[in-house]
Design an enzyme around this catalytic site. Sequence first.
Site, PDB file in Angstrom:
ATOM      1  N   TYR A 166       0.797  -1.192   0.005  1.00  0.00           N
ATOM      2  CA  TYR A 166       0.033   0.107   0.064  1.00  0.00           C
ATOM      3  C   TYR A 166       0.826   1.379  -0.124  1.00  0.00           C
ATOM      4  O   TYR A 166       1.865   1.095   0.548  1.00  0.00           O
ATOM      5  CB  TYR A 166      -0.952   0.069   1.276  1.00  0.00           C
ATOM      6  CG  TYR A 166      -1.660   1.313   1.373  1.00  0.00           C
ATOM      7  CD1 TYR A 166      -2.797   1.474   0.921  1.00  0.00           C
ATOM      8  CD2 TYR A 166      -0.910   2.403   2.119  1.00  0.00           C
ATOM      9  CE1 TYR A 166      -3.501   2.582   0.890  1.00  0.00           C
ATOM     10  CE2 TYR A 166      -1.771   3.690   1.953  1.00  0.00           C
ATOM     11  CZ  TYR A 166      -2.913   3.653   1.489  1.00  0.00           C
ATOM     12  OH  TYR A 166      -3.505   4.961   1.724  1.00  0.00           O
TER      13      TYR A 166
ATOM     14  N   GLU B 185      -3.392   7.521  -3.991  1.00  0.00           N
ATOM     15  CA  GLU B 185      -3.322   6.401  -3.386  1.00  0.00           C
ATOM     16  C   GLU B 185      -3.155   5.347  -4.190  1.00  0.00           C
ATOM     17  O   GLU B 185      -4.022   4.910  -5.216  1.00  0.00           O
ATOM     18  CB  GLU B 185      -4.532   6.248  -2.392  1.00  0.00           C
ATOM     19  CG  GLU B 185      -4.665   5.249  -1.681  1.00  0.00           C
ATOM     20  CD  GLU B 185      -5.852   4.976  -0.882  1.00  0.00           C
ATOM     21  OE1 GLU B 185      -7.178   5.074  -1.286  1.00  0.00           O
ATOM     22  OE2 GLU B 185      -5.888   4.732   0.547  1.00  0.00           O
TER      23      GLU B 185
END
Length: 396
Positions: free
Chosen positions: A118, A206
Amino acid sequence: MNLHEYQGKEILSHFGVRIQRGIVAKSAQDAVTAAKQLHAETGTSWYVVKAQVHAGGRGKGGGVKLAKSLQEVETIAGQIIGMNLITPQTSAEGKKVHQVLIAEDVYYPGESETAEFYMSVLLNRARGRNMIMYSTEGGMDIEHVAETTPHLIFTEEVDPSVGLMPFQARRIAFNLGLSGNAFKEMTKFVTSLYKAYVKSDASLFEINPVLKTSDNKIMAVDAKVTIDDNAMFRHQDYVNLRDLREENPIEVEAGALGLNYVDLDGNVGCMVNGAGLAMATMDLIKQAGGEPANFLDVGGTADAARVEAAFKIILKDPNVKAILINIFGGIVRCDRVAQGVIDAYKNIGDIKVPIIVRLQGTNADVAKELLDNSGLAVLSATEFKEAADKVHSVLA
Ligand code: GDP
Ligand code: MN
């Protein structure tokens, strides 16, 4: 402004970030053409079909599917285009899918295991710094990771005047447990990602997952991007990226009228001139036991036409149980605003919710008289507290 995955990936690629390649398609036929082109360019014969909507969690909702042949591409794209995709991040009705991204399959087997990380770059307002958040626990719900295993989320603060330093990029690659070529690729990935974030005036990039492929490349498989609206004036090339179908229709309409409107969940609509006063008015509504239904700054010129436009926008929200108009008459005289409110009220006709009007400033007394003698169901107030009490009484 939020972007679609495919648009975010284009920006990433432009700044040198390796991405999972893909081509956007609006029909099942286009999807097949796209897949053939991808095959020619990358050699892949497996594809992922990915719904393009402004919401995450598409995989869980059935909006991301693997296709192992052109036939499957056609079938799956046909199913996804036009569906109402429901994910943990959409409303219960879901979001209509208008287009899909046909992407190369990048989870192919190879010399080493694939791994999902992530990574996001965002603005930490409290610290006045940009921040890179990253984790070894990619591919899944990062909110869940933050709740259950917060120690697995790392942050790297970046001083915007200095930029991302090479040692910081190396620290990130190290903390993600990488070595060899993957380590080098990750430092390059992070550096380019940070550059993309800064140069595009984004407030969020993101990437979940960032994939380490089985041949040790690092690439962006997903991209959630928010561009700062205040910087759009220097990104004419991004203007066409806006997809109004994905945005709140009332906000879009208000924007076209030049009103600064943000839809909220509460029951008291507010109409205010000036952002600071609008914030104070929202606090006032909360103190009176209500919840603001919106933020609405009509700007300096609160004339009859603008007041009427603002009324109509507020009344589109079915949750509105009362409207509080709180306007400071500095440049614009209060009696002119009061007349504007009265005219707008009469023009619209059938207004069923109580309206509380607080006008303060030049000619406030004349304005109050006008409202009190108008014969309309409008409660006037001159003091802040008085307005709050009136809101409270109509909600009770
Ligand atoms: P999200 O669910 O909206 O976050 O969409 P993502 O783009 O993150 O995709 C969801 C999931 O699909 C990823 O976490 C992967 O597990 C899977 N996925 C994405 N691309 C590929 C691919 O090329 N091959 C395979 N097998 N799975 C993929
Ligand atoms: Mn994702």
